[in-house]
Design an enzyme around this catalytic site. Structure first.
Site, PDB file in Angstrom:
ATOM      1  N   ASP A  89     -18.085 -32.469  15.414  1.00 21.93           N
ATOM      2  CA  ASP A  89     -17.970 -31.691  16.653  1.00 21.93           C
ATOM      3  C   ASP A  89     -19.374 -31.554  17.235  1.00 21.93           C
ATOM      4  O   ASP A  89     -19.972 -30.492  17.215  1.00 21.93           O
ATOM      5  CB  ASP A  89     -17.362 -30.324  16.317  1.00 21.93           C
ATOM      6  CG  ASP A  89     -17.145 -29.473  17.555  1.00 21.93           C
ATOM      7  OD1 ASP A  89     -17.430 -29.946  18.665  1.00 21.93           O
ATOM      8  OD2 ASP A  89     -16.716 -28.322  17.400  1.00 21.93           O
ATOM      9  N   SER A  90     -19.863 -32.657  17.758  1.00 19.10           N
ATOM     10  CA  SER A  90     -21.275 -32.709  18.151  1.00 19.10           C
ATOM     11  C   SER A  90     -21.476 -32.314  19.616  1.00 19.10           C
ATOM     12  O   SER A  90     -20.519 -32.180  20.371  1.00 19.10           O
ATOM     13  CB  SER A  90     -21.780 -34.133  17.971  1.00 19.10           C
ATOM     14  OG  SER A  90     -21.055 -34.987  18.826  1.00 19.10           O
ATOM     15  N   THR A  91     -22.724 -32.220  20.004  1.00 20.80           N
ATOM     16  CA  THR A  91     -23.075 -32.113  21.422  1.00 20.80           C
ATOM     17  C   THR A  91     -23.048 -33.539  21.989  1.00 20.80           C
ATOM     18  O   THR A  91     -22.593 -34.474  21.330  1.00 20.80           O
ATOM     19  CB  THR A  91     -24.495 -31.521  21.571  1.00 20.80           C
ATOM     20  OG1 THR A  91     -25.376 -32.288  20.744  1.00 20.80           O
ATOM     21  CG2 THR A  91     -24.555 -30.066  21.138  1.00 20.80           C
ATOM     22  N   ASP A  92     -23.582 -33.741  23.173  1.00 15.70           N
ATOM     23  CA  ASP A  92     -23.658 -35.094  23.745  1.00 15.70           C
ATOM     24  C   ASP A  92     -24.680 -35.925  22.956  1.00 15.70           C
ATOM     25  O   ASP A  92     -25.491 -35.364  22.213  1.00 15.70           O
ATOM     26  CB  ASP A  92     -24.073 -34.999  25.222  1.00 15.70           C
ATOM     27  CG  ASP A  92     -22.983 -34.335  26.071  1.00 15.70           C
ATOM     28  OD1 ASP A  92     -21.810 -34.634  25.852  1.00 15.70           O
ATOM     29  OD2 ASP A  92     -23.328 -33.509  26.936  1.00 15.70           O
TER      30      ASP A  92
ATOM     31  N   ASP B 263     -29.354 -30.527   9.095  1.00 14.46           N
ATOM     32  CA  ASP B 263     -29.030 -31.643   9.973  1.00 14.46           C
ATOM     33  C   ASP B 263     -27.858 -32.401   9.340  1.00 14.46           C
ATOM     34  O   ASP B 263     -27.958 -32.840   8.186  1.00 14.46           O
ATOM     35  CB  ASP B 263     -30.270 -32.543  10.083  1.00 14.46           C
ATOM     36  CG  ASP B 263     -30.049 -33.689  11.058  1.00 14.46           C
ATOM     37  OD1 ASP B 263     -28.903 -33.901  11.503  1.00 14.46           O
ATOM     38  OD2 ASP B 263     -31.047 -34.371  11.367  1.00 14.46           O
TER      39      ASP B 263
ATOM     40  N   ASP C 108     -20.105 -22.782  16.846  1.00 17.78           N
ATOM     41  CA  ASP C 108     -19.344 -21.739  17.527  1.00 17.78           C
ATOM     42  C   ASP C 108     -18.176 -21.242  16.693  1.00 17.78           C
ATOM     43  O   ASP C 108     -17.696 -20.132  16.877  1.00 17.78           O
ATOM     44  CB  ASP C 108     -18.852 -22.263  18.887  1.00 17.78           C
ATOM     45  CG  ASP C 108     -18.124 -23.590  18.758  1.00 17.78           C
ATOM     46  OD1 ASP C 108     -16.953 -23.592  18.377  1.00 17.78           O
ATOM     47  OD2 ASP C 108     -18.733 -24.654  19.049  1.00 17.78           O
TER      48      ASP C 108
ATOM     49  N   GLU D 231     -24.329 -26.900  10.372  1.00 16.33           N
ATOM     50  CA  GLU D 231     -24.837 -26.655  11.730  1.00 16.33           C
ATOM     51  C   GLU D 231     -26.364 -26.615  11.647  1.00 16.33           C
ATOM     52  O   GLU D 231     -26.924 -25.859  10.864  1.00 16.33           O
ATOM     53  CB  GLU D 231     -24.256 -25.335  12.254  1.00 16.33           C
ATOM     54  CG  GLU D 231     -24.930 -24.764  13.480  1.00 16.33           C
ATOM     55  CD  GLU D 231     -24.854 -25.643  14.725  1.00 16.33           C
ATOM     56  OE1 GLU D 231     -23.750 -25.949  15.172  1.00 16.33           O
ATOM     57  OE2 GLU D 231     -25.941 -26.034  15.239  1.00 16.33           O
TER      58      GLU D 231
HETATM   59  N1  AG3 Z   1     -18.973 -30.181  21.814  1.00 16.03           N
HETATM   60  C1  AG3 Z   1     -18.844 -31.218  22.793  1.00 16.03           C
HETATM   61  C2  AG3 Z   1     -19.343 -30.840  24.120  1.00 16.03           C
HETATM   62  C3  AG3 Z   1     -19.640 -31.933  25.067  1.00 16.03           C
HETATM   63  C4  AG3 Z   1     -19.698 -31.404  26.416  1.00 16.03           C
HETATM   64  N2  AG3 Z   1     -20.528 -32.150  27.255  1.00 16.03           N
HETATM   65  C5  AG3 Z   1     -20.981 -31.708  28.443  1.00 16.03           C
HETATM   66  N3  AG3 Z   1     -20.634 -30.548  28.901  1.00 16.03           N
HETATM   67  N4  AG3 Z   1     -21.769 -32.470  29.117  1.00 16.03           N
HETATM   68  C6  AG3 Z   1     -18.318 -28.964  22.030  1.00 16.03           C
HETATM   69  C7  AG3 Z   1     -18.495 -27.998  20.922  1.00 16.03           C
HETATM   70  C8  AG3 Z   1     -17.326 -27.089  20.820  1.00 16.03           C
HETATM   71  N5  AG3 Z   1     -17.104 -26.659  19.487  1.00 16.03           N
END
Ligand code: AG3
Length: 286
Positions: free
Chosen positions: A155-158, A137, A86, A106
């Site tokens: 800055d990962s996702t879950d 990756d 983002d 990314e």
């Molecule tokens: N990354 C972490 C988001 C985790 C949110 N989890 C959820 N909504 N279940 C955010 C990326 C921002 N650059």
């Protein structure tokens, strides 16, 4: 007619946000990507049904993931950012003139494209000449790096889906190796509140403690994430996140922030008793 977006936070709890319209919906090679426009939170980026950010509260997350390590490390030149297509973390990093190079890794090119098209407040600095974007990756990217970076931001996702590999022991070990002697790694560390998130949080902390000599956790209040109480990890080879904070040096930069202050920085490392207990459990065995 009312339109609502909901994210389940547990099987019995969900967060619903009223939306005006859906601006984008697509399926990339890795995940489903949605962007909504909402009256309360502005635009919302959702990956695989999980809120990644909203325009209204993203400043909290991005300031905390960037300014905390930047106020501790006295000379950051080269930064690796993993995930974060983002552009929010990159936007905060570009506020520092001494940073010479930012490698953004990314996995999903479509996330960057969607952010450029729909989230200009986040992606505005992705075109900064210091930024190189690698569509790879993150787990693979760091494998070949040795003593290259002063700062690694994860800055990962879950910890499931495309981001799963970014919570493994192998990954943290490679981040350690990719960092210079005085390097710092900061990661998004999930929430301690709901049971499933707390388990993820403990697992990540255990692996980081095993990989770095200094490993601390700090917190922020992020309204649109599960429970609103979010953690970050600060792992380091040399610098302590509080003892090595140079308040005056950071204040003299006169950067504009809406959440971060060096005073808050100190406080953010003071965790609630139940969170300390949770983390201590895995530290003992680490
Ligand atoms: N990354 C972490 C988001 C985790 C949110 N989890 C959820 N909504 N279940 C955010 C990326 C921002 N650059």
């Amino acid at each position: 007619m009312e339109l609502w977006f909901s994210e389940p936070h547990t099987p019995d709890v969900k967060l619903s946000i009223k939306v005006d319209r859906q601006l984008y919906c697509g399926e990339s090679e890795y995940q489903r990507i949605d962007v909504f426009e909402s009256p309360e939170f502005g635009r919302i980026l959702v990956l695989d049904g999980y809120v990644m950010l909203t325009e209204k509260d993203e400043f909290i997350y991005h300031e905390m993931i960037v300014h905390v390590p930047m106020a501790v490390h006295p000379h950051v030149r080269k930064v690796l950012v993993i995930g974060a297509g983002d552009g929010g973390a990159v936007r905060e990093l570009t506020k520092y003139p001494e940073i010479e190079q930012i490698d953004l890794v990314e996995i999903d090119e479509q996330v960057i494209q969607v952010s450029m098209d729909y989230l200009p407040k986040l992606s505005c600095k992705l075109t900064d000449p210091r930024v190189s974007i690698h569509y790879e990756d993150g787990l693979k990217f760091v494998r070949s790096k040795e003593e290259e970076y002063d700062l690694v931001i994860v800055d990962s996702t879950d910890p499931f889906g495309p981001g799963e590999g970014l919570f493994t022991k192998e990954f943290y070990g490679n981040c350690y190796k990719a960092l210079k002697e005085e390097g710092i790694m900061v990661n998004q560390h999930e929430s301690p509140f709901y049971a499933a998130d707390a388990t993820a949080c403990m697992r990540a902390h255990k692996r980081i403690v095993e990989s770095f000599p200094i490993s601390r956790v700090y917190q922020a209040h992020i309204p649109t994430y599960p429970s609103g109480h979010w953690l970050f990890g600060f792992a380091s080879k040399k610098y302590h996140p509080v003892h090595d904070l140079d308040e005056e040096r950071w204040m003299n930069r006169e950067l504009e922030t809406k959440y971060y202050t060096p005073r808050l920085h100190r406080g953010a490392f003071c965790l609630p008793a139940y969170v300390e207990k949770l983390l201590r459990k895995v530290e003992v065995h680490g």
